[in-house]
Write a protein that holds these residues in place. Structure first.
Motif, PDB file in Angstrom:
ATOM      1  N   GLY A 109       0.816  -1.208   0.000  1.00 20.70           N
ATOM      2  CA  GLY A 109       0.000   0.000   0.000  1.00 20.70           C
ATOM      3  C   GLY A 109       0.849   1.256   0.000  1.00 20.70           C
ATOM      4  N   ARG A 110       1.935   1.243   0.750  1.00 16.95           N
ATOM      5  CA  ARG A 110       2.826   2.405   0.791  1.00 16.95           C
ATOM      6  C   ARG A 110       3.546   2.586  -0.544  1.00 16.95           C
ATOM      7  NH1 ARG A 110       5.207   3.385   6.763  1.00 16.95           N
ATOM      8  NH2 ARG A 110       3.427   2.647   7.972  1.00 16.95           N
ATOM      9  N   LEU A 111       3.908   1.483  -1.171  1.00 16.95           N
ATOM     10  CA  LEU A 111       4.552   1.582  -2.478  1.00 16.95           C
ATOM     11  C   LEU A 111       3.594   2.196  -3.498  1.00 16.95           C
ATOM     12  CD1 LEU A 111       6.409  -1.848  -2.636  1.00 16.95           C
ATOM     13  CD2 LEU A 111       7.446   0.404  -2.360  1.00 16.95           C
ATOM     14  N   ARG A 112       2.333   1.781  -3.456  1.00 15.13           N
ATOM     15  CA  ARG A 112       1.363   2.359  -4.375  1.00 15.13           C
ATOM     16  C   ARG A 112       1.135   3.837  -4.057  1.00 15.13           C
ATOM     17  NH1 ARG A 112      -0.427  -1.850  -7.352  1.00 15.13           N
ATOM     18  NH2 ARG A 112      -0.671  -3.876  -6.330  1.00 15.13           N
ATOM     19  N   TRP A 113       1.192   4.195  -2.777  1.00  9.57           N
ATOM     20  CA  TRP A 113       1.065   5.613  -2.407  1.00  9.57           C
ATOM     21  C   TRP A 113       2.224   6.411  -2.992  1.00  9.57           C
ATOM     22  CZ3 TRP A 113       4.025   9.293  -0.106  1.00  9.57           C
ATOM     23  CH2 TRP A 113       3.386  10.463   0.290  1.00  9.57           C
ATOM     24  N   ILE A 114       3.448   5.887  -2.887  1.00 14.54           N
ATOM     25  CA  ILE A 114       4.613   6.581  -3.439  1.00 14.54           C
ATOM     26  C   ILE A 114       4.452   6.753  -4.946  1.00 14.54           C
ATOM     27  CG2 ILE A 114       7.074   6.352  -3.957  1.00 14.54           C
ATOM     28  CD1 ILE A 114       7.461   5.140  -1.238  1.00 14.54           C
ATOM     29  N   LEU A 115       4.000   5.706  -5.620  1.00 14.90           N
ATOM     30  CA  LEU A 115       3.797   5.787  -7.059  1.00 14.90           C
ATOM     31  C   LEU A 115       2.763   6.854  -7.417  1.00 14.90           C
ATOM     32  CD1 LEU A 115       3.908   2.007  -7.937  1.00 14.90           C
ATOM     33  CD2 LEU A 115       5.304   3.767  -9.035  1.00 14.90           C
ATOM     34  N   THR A 116       1.688   6.926  -6.647  1.00 11.05           N
ATOM     35  CA  THR A 116       0.674   7.960  -6.883  1.00 11.05           C
ATOM     36  C   THR A 116       1.262   9.347  -6.691  1.00 11.05           C
ATOM     37  OG1 THR A 116      -1.097   6.476  -6.162  1.00 11.05           O
ATOM     38  CG2 THR A 116      -1.588   8.827  -6.178  1.00 11.05           C
ATOM     39  N   LYS A 117       2.067   9.504  -5.630  1.00 14.76           N
ATOM     40  CA  LYS A 117       2.711  10.799  -5.374  1.00 14.76           C
ATOM     41  C   LYS A 117       3.677  11.159  -6.512  1.00 14.76           C
ATOM     42  CE  LYS A 117       5.370  13.357  -1.920  1.00 14.76           C
ATOM     43  NZ  LYS A 117       6.320  13.923  -2.905  1.00 14.76           N
ATOM     44  N   LEU A 118       4.464  10.189  -6.967  1.00 16.38           N
ATOM     45  CA  LEU A 118       5.382  10.439  -8.074  1.00 16.38           C
ATOM     46  C   LEU A 118       4.611  10.876  -9.322  1.00 16.38           C
ATOM     47  CD1 LEU A 118       7.842   7.419  -7.710  1.00 16.38           C
ATOM     48  CD2 LEU A 118       8.401   9.829  -7.362  1.00 16.38           C
ATOM     49  N   ASN A 119       3.490  10.193  -9.594  1.00 15.95           N
ATOM     50  CA  ASN A 119       2.687  10.531 -10.762  1.00 15.95           C
ATOM     51  C   ASN A 119       2.127  11.949 -10.670  1.00 15.95           C
ATOM     52  OD1 ASN A 119       3.126   8.024 -11.856  1.00 15.95           O
ATOM     53  ND2 ASN A 119       1.186   7.163 -11.194  1.00 15.95           N
ATOM     54  N   MET A 120       1.627  12.310  -9.495  1.00 17.84           N
ATOM     55  CA  MET A 120       1.066  13.654  -9.315  1.00 17.84           C
ATOM     56  C   MET A 120       2.156  14.716  -9.433  1.00 17.84           C
ATOM     57  SD  MET A 120      -1.729  12.976  -6.278  1.00 17.84           S
ATOM     58  CE  MET A 120      -2.410  14.637  -6.406  1.00 17.84           C
ATOM     59  N   ASP A 121       3.310  14.458  -8.859  1.00 15.09           N
ATOM     60  CA  ASP A 121       4.431  15.403  -8.973  1.00 15.09           C
ATOM     61  C   ASP A 121       4.846  15.577 -10.430  1.00 15.09           C
ATOM     62  OD1 ASP A 121       4.422  15.742  -6.264  1.00 15.09           O
ATOM     63  OD2 ASP A 121       6.163  14.456  -5.879  1.00 15.09           O
ATOM     64  N   ARG A 122       4.852  14.480 -11.171  1.00 16.12           N
ATOM     65  CA  ARG A 122       5.233  14.540 -12.584  1.00 16.12           C
ATOM     66  C   ARG A 122       4.196  15.326 -13.393  1.00 16.12           C
ATOM     67  NH1 ARG A 122       8.963  11.621 -14.670  1.00 16.12           N
ATOM     68  NH2 ARG A 122       7.842  11.198 -16.600  1.00 16.12           N
ATOM     69  N   CYS A 123       2.909  15.157 -13.048  1.00 15.74           N
ATOM     70  CA  CYS A 123       1.857  15.927 -13.708  1.00 15.74           C
ATOM     71  C   CYS A 123       2.065  17.423 -13.498  1.00 15.74           C
ATOM     72  CB  CYS A 123       0.487  15.534 -13.166  1.00 15.74           C
ATOM     73  SG  CYS A 123      -0.131  13.926 -13.690  1.00 15.74           S
ATOM     74  N   LEU A 124       2.311  17.819 -12.259  1.00 15.96           N
ATOM     75  CA  LEU A 124       2.488  19.229 -11.936  1.00 15.96           C
ATOM     76  C   LEU A 124       3.713  19.799 -12.636  1.00 15.96           C
ATOM     77  CD1 LEU A 124       1.675  19.081  -8.111  1.00 15.96           C
ATOM     78  CD2 LEU A 124       0.232  20.045  -9.916  1.00 15.96           C
ATOM     79  N   GLU A 125       4.784  19.031 -12.667  1.00 21.05           N
ATOM     80  CA  GLU A 125       6.016  19.484 -13.310  1.00 21.05           C
ATOM     81  C   GLU A 125       5.807  19.727 -14.799  1.00 21.05           C
ATOM     82  OE1 GLU A 125      10.694  18.089 -13.606  1.00 21.05           O
ATOM     83  OE2 GLU A 125       9.127  16.577 -13.418  1.00 21.05           O
ATOM     84  N   ALA A 126       5.003  18.892 -15.429  1.00 16.24           N
ATOM     85  CA  ALA A 126       4.776  18.989 -16.871  1.00 16.24           C
ATOM     86  C   ALA A 126       3.555  19.838 -17.229  1.00 16.24           C
ATOM     87  CB  ALA A 126       4.612  17.590 -17.465  1.00 16.24           C
ATOM     88  N   ASN A 127       2.904  20.447 -16.202  1.00 15.44           N
ATOM     89  CA  ASN A 127       1.698  21.256 -16.411  1.00 15.44           C
ATOM     90  C   ASN A 127       0.566  20.450 -17.032  1.00 15.44           C
ATOM     91  OD1 ASN A 127       2.827  23.736 -15.435  1.00 15.44           O
ATOM     92  ND2 ASN A 127       3.947  23.923 -17.369  1.00 15.44           N
ATOM     93  N   VAL A 128       0.479  19.180 -16.656  1.00 15.46           N
ATOM     94  CA  VAL A 128      -0.628  18.323 -17.090  1.00 15.46           C
ATOM     95  C   VAL A 128      -1.705  18.368 -16.010  1.00 15.46           C
ATOM     96  CG1 VAL A 128      -1.351  15.971 -17.618  1.00 15.46           C
ATOM     97  CG2 VAL A 128       0.882  16.785 -18.399  1.00 15.46           C
ATOM     98  N   PRO A 129      -2.939  18.755 -16.342  1.00 11.07           N
ATOM     99  CA  PRO A 129      -4.001  18.835 -15.329  1.00 11.07           C
ATOM    100  C   PRO A 129      -4.243  17.487 -14.647  1.00 11.07           C
ATOM    101  CG  PRO A 129      -4.670  19.912 -17.374  1.00 11.07           C
ATOM    102  CD  PRO A 129      -3.410  19.156 -17.675  1.00 11.07           C
ATOM    103  N   ILE A 130      -4.116  17.453 -13.333  1.00 10.02           N
ATOM    104  CA  ILE A 130      -4.313  16.203 -12.597  1.00 10.02           C
ATOM    105  C   ILE A 130      -5.734  15.680 -12.790  1.00 10.02           C
ATOM    106  CG2 ILE A 130      -4.409  15.188 -10.281  1.00 10.02           C
ATOM    107  CD1 ILE A 130      -2.095  16.964  -9.496  1.00 10.02           C
ATOM    108  N   SER A 131      -6.698  16.606 -12.924  1.00  5.34           N
ATOM    109  CA  SER A 131      -8.101  16.204 -13.095  1.00  5.34           C
ATOM    110  C   SER A 131      -8.332  15.456 -14.407  1.00  5.34           C
ATOM    111  CB  SER A 131      -9.012  17.427 -13.030  1.00  5.34           C
ATOM    112  OG  SER A 131      -8.687  18.346 -14.070  1.00  5.34           O
ATOM    113  N   GLU A 132      -7.424  15.611 -15.364  1.00  4.86           N
ATOM    114  CA  GLU A 132      -7.572  14.937 -16.655  1.00  4.86           C
ATOM    115  C   GLU A 132      -6.755  13.643 -16.733  1.00  4.86           C
ATOM    116  OE1 GLU A 132      -6.667  17.582 -19.832  1.00  4.86           O
ATOM    117  OE2 GLU A 132      -8.011  19.170 -19.124  1.00  4.86           O
ATOM    118  N   MET A 133      -6.036  13.327 -15.663  1.00  5.41           N
ATOM    119  CA  MET A 133      -5.171  12.156 -15.652  1.00  5.41           C
ATOM    120  C   MET A 133      -5.892  10.942 -15.069  1.00  5.41           C
ATOM    121  SD  MET A 133      -2.175  10.994 -16.443  1.00  5.41           S
ATOM    122  CE  MET A 133      -1.234  12.509 -16.676  1.00  5.41           C
TER     123      MET A 133
END
Length: 203
Positions: A109-133
């Motif tokens: 569960g913690r590994l999946r949480w880290i992956l979710t956090k990494l994905n969200m950070d990558r979205c923000l860095e690339a200016n990809v709307p999280i709501s569309e991901m």
């Protein structure tokens, strides 16, 4: 490796292996936790080469984990991942690693949480709307992915705007269905109840 007292501390141990900036056209993040002893990760990654459509609209974010750094570096899983990235230059896969002691409770569960956090950070860095991901997660022993996999998931969410999360369809190889037929039927029943429950509660 000492004990981990918080998810924040857990995330600090993440290291980059093969990482590039997210494509701005990306709309699917596929998160895969991978234990260092996994022997089928290359096959799992290869399934995504069959997907229909533009490869720019998705990326795989894989988190390779083991109790120690040496176990990661010398693992068959890392060897397979390195082979895949070398054989498929430009394929949208990002690979991180993290050391995780065995005594950690709820490790997956913690590994999946880290992956979710990494994905969200990558979205923000690339200016990809999280709501569309759309975030997708599965294990590293995946057997097969149909060509229309992502298109069907996108269609489902568009058709059901109130649904925010779904339990995906679990499929098994033919040998499993024949050898463990009762288990296969029970899993199908559980999947059906999960879908009905999600629709009844509009979640």
């Amino acid at each position: 490796v000492g004990s981990i007292d918080s998810i924040a501390q857990f995330a600090e141990w993440v290291e980059k292996i093969h990482v590039n900036r997210m494509n701005e056209e990306c709309r699917f993040c596929i998160a895969i936790p991978c234990y260092y002893q996994e022997l089928g990760v290359k096959n799992a990654l290869s399934q995504y080469k069959k997907l229909a459509g533009d490869k720019k609209n998705f990326e795989i974010v894989l988190l390779l984990n083991a109790p120690s750094h040496n176990q990661i570096e010398n693992s068959e899983a890392k060897k397979q991942i390195d082979e895949f990235t070398k054989e498929n230059p430009g394929f949208p896969i990002q690979v991180y690693s993290v050391t995780v002691p065995f005594q950690v409770k709820g490790k997956i569960g913690r590994l999946r949480w880290i992956l979710t956090k990494l994905n969200m950070d990558r979205c923000l860095e690339a200016n990809v709307p999280i709501s569309e991901m759309i975030h997708i997660t599965h294990d590293a022993d995946l057997v097969d992915v149909p060509p229309e996999y992502l298109n069907k998931i996108q269609w489902y969410f568009q058709k059901n705007p109130n649904v925010q999360i779904v339990w995906g369809h679990v499929e098994y190889p033919e040998w499993f269905k024949g050898k463990y037929y009762l288990g296969f039927i029970l899993q199908r029943v559980e999947d059906a109840f999960s879908i009905v429950w999600a629709h009844r509660n509009k979640t």
